[in-house]
Design an enzyme around this catalytic site. Structure first.
Site, PDB file in Angstrom:
ATOM      1  N   LEU A   5      64.356  70.012 -20.754  1.00 11.13           N
ATOM      2  CA  LEU A   5      64.758  68.495 -20.049  1.00 11.13           C
ATOM      3  C   LEU A   5      64.024  67.333 -20.531  1.00 11.13           C
ATOM      4  O   LEU A   5      62.649  67.675 -20.487  1.00 11.13           O
ATOM      5  CB  LEU A   5      64.842  68.559 -18.452  1.00 11.13           C
ATOM      6  CG  LEU A   5      65.831  69.178 -17.905  1.00 11.13           C
ATOM      7  CD1 LEU A   5      65.829  69.237 -16.136  1.00 11.13           C
ATOM      8  CD2 LEU A   5      67.406  68.383 -18.104  1.00 11.13           C
ATOM      9  N   ASP A   6      64.153  66.193 -20.909  1.00 14.48           N
ATOM     10  CA  ASP A   6      63.377  65.220 -20.865  1.00 14.48           C
ATOM     11  C   ASP A   6      62.509  65.071 -20.102  1.00 14.48           C
ATOM     12  O   ASP A   6      62.586  65.098 -18.798  1.00 14.48           O
ATOM     13  CB  ASP A   6      64.113  64.066 -21.450  1.00 14.48           C
ATOM     14  CG  ASP A   6      65.008  64.154 -22.753  1.00 14.48           C
ATOM     15  OD1 ASP A   6      64.588  64.736 -23.607  1.00 14.48           O
ATOM     16  OD2 ASP A   6      65.835  63.144 -22.957  1.00 14.48           O
TER      17      ASP A   6
END
Length: 317
Positions: free
Chosen positions: A46-47
């Site tokens: 995930l960013d």
């Protein structure tokens, strides 16, 4: 002399609720340390901006992480309309500001464009590699390299709300779908630009939202164990999901006890009722203990592909 791995042999999956502002690898290392696991791996980054479900595989469960990487995902995303950034999210610099001049009908028509099977050109700010180097490294140097459009599927794209210049959507999509790119493309279709200001992954494969735990919750359990002079594993291990949940959608094939020893040595065994070229989840004997995945070979035998190593859960030094 071979080095002994540090940490204990513990197998299972933690459904981490990643907080914003941290990398997925940082979160992974924290989970590994809390559980004192000898091995750990996540199932799709995930960013840093994003929050939500990050399944962390411990021990032998890491052998099946690819199947979660390949699974469908669901996200809740809020976009700011009227501004485009160089990263397509709020971590980037605003590169263009435009007024909002679309109608509700135009918005709904634009959303329809993204549903179903489409082609998506990945963002330059992604971990995909070009000539061995992640795209985001080129982007940070101001270099744009060619990227091929990739097939994706958006199974559902649900309109949640439009409040002022903030649009919220619920998106169920296939692996490899970049939500930031959908939002950037949507902004261009509407003629105003857009970027992500909130992104939360709410589902990976079949895993339930309410089984997620935060790093703070894990840390609190470790602290409680220390306070009560307990082994932290006595409190943490109950949070682990069985490793075969990573391949729960594979059909089960039960191998009788008489053939178990041959299978666990990597030999193909004869089992009736198998479908050729289809991965299956292998269990052993009357206890139906999960031991890995396999596939029927050309000779009509079940050939093991990935088998787990059975540990006694003792700690390694």
């Amino acid at each position: 002399m071979a080095r002994r791995s540090k940490g204990r042999f513990i197998d299972g999956i933690v459904l981490l609720d990643k907080a914003t502002g941290m990398s997925s690898n940082f979160a992974l290392q924290r989970v590994k340390r809390f559980f004192n696991a000898n091995k750990a791996g996540h199932t799709g980054a995930l960013d840093p901006l994003a929050t939500g479900m990050l399944p962390v595989c411990l021990g032998e469960a890491t052998k099946f992480s690819q199947h979660l990487l390949d699974s469908d995902k669901r996200y809740l995303v809020t976009a700011k309309l009227g501004q485009r950034t160089d990263t397509s999210d709020s971590d980037g610099e605003v590169v263009q500001t435009r007024p909002l001049e679309f109608t509700e009908a135009q918005l709904m028509s634009a959303l329809e464009h993204f549903r179903g099977d489409t082609q998506q050109v990945p963002s330059m700010y992604s971990a995909l590699k070009y000539q061995g180097q992640p795209l985001y490294k080129y982007a940070r140097e101001g270099i744009e390299v060619p990227r091929e459009a990739r097939p994706i599927t958006v199974f559902e794209l649900n309109f949640i709300s439009l409040e002022g210049d903030e649009l919220t959507l619920d998106i169920h999509c296939s692996k490899g779908t970049y939500i930031r790119t959908i939002i950037d493309d949507l902004g261009e279709m509407l003629g105003c630009g857009a970027h992500v200001i909130m992104l939360r992954r709410t589902q990976v494969a079949h895993y339930p939202y309410d089984k997620m735990v935060t790093l703070e919750q894990l840390e609190a359990l470790v602290a409680k164990a220390q306070e009560e002079q307990l082994d932290s594993s006595s409190l943490l291990d109950s949070l682990l999901l069985p490793m075969d949940t990573a391949v729960a959608d594979f059909p089960e094939v039960n191998v009788p006890d008489a053939s178990a020893a041959y299978l666990m040595q990597g030999q193909a065994v004869r089992v009736s009722g198998l479908v050729a070229d289809k991965l299956v989840r292998i269990t052993l004997g009357t206890e139906r203990r999960f031991v890995g995945i396999g596939k029927m070979n050309e000779d009509g035998l079940l050939a093991p592909k990935r088998l787990v190593v059975i540990h006694d859960q003792a700690k390694a030094s």
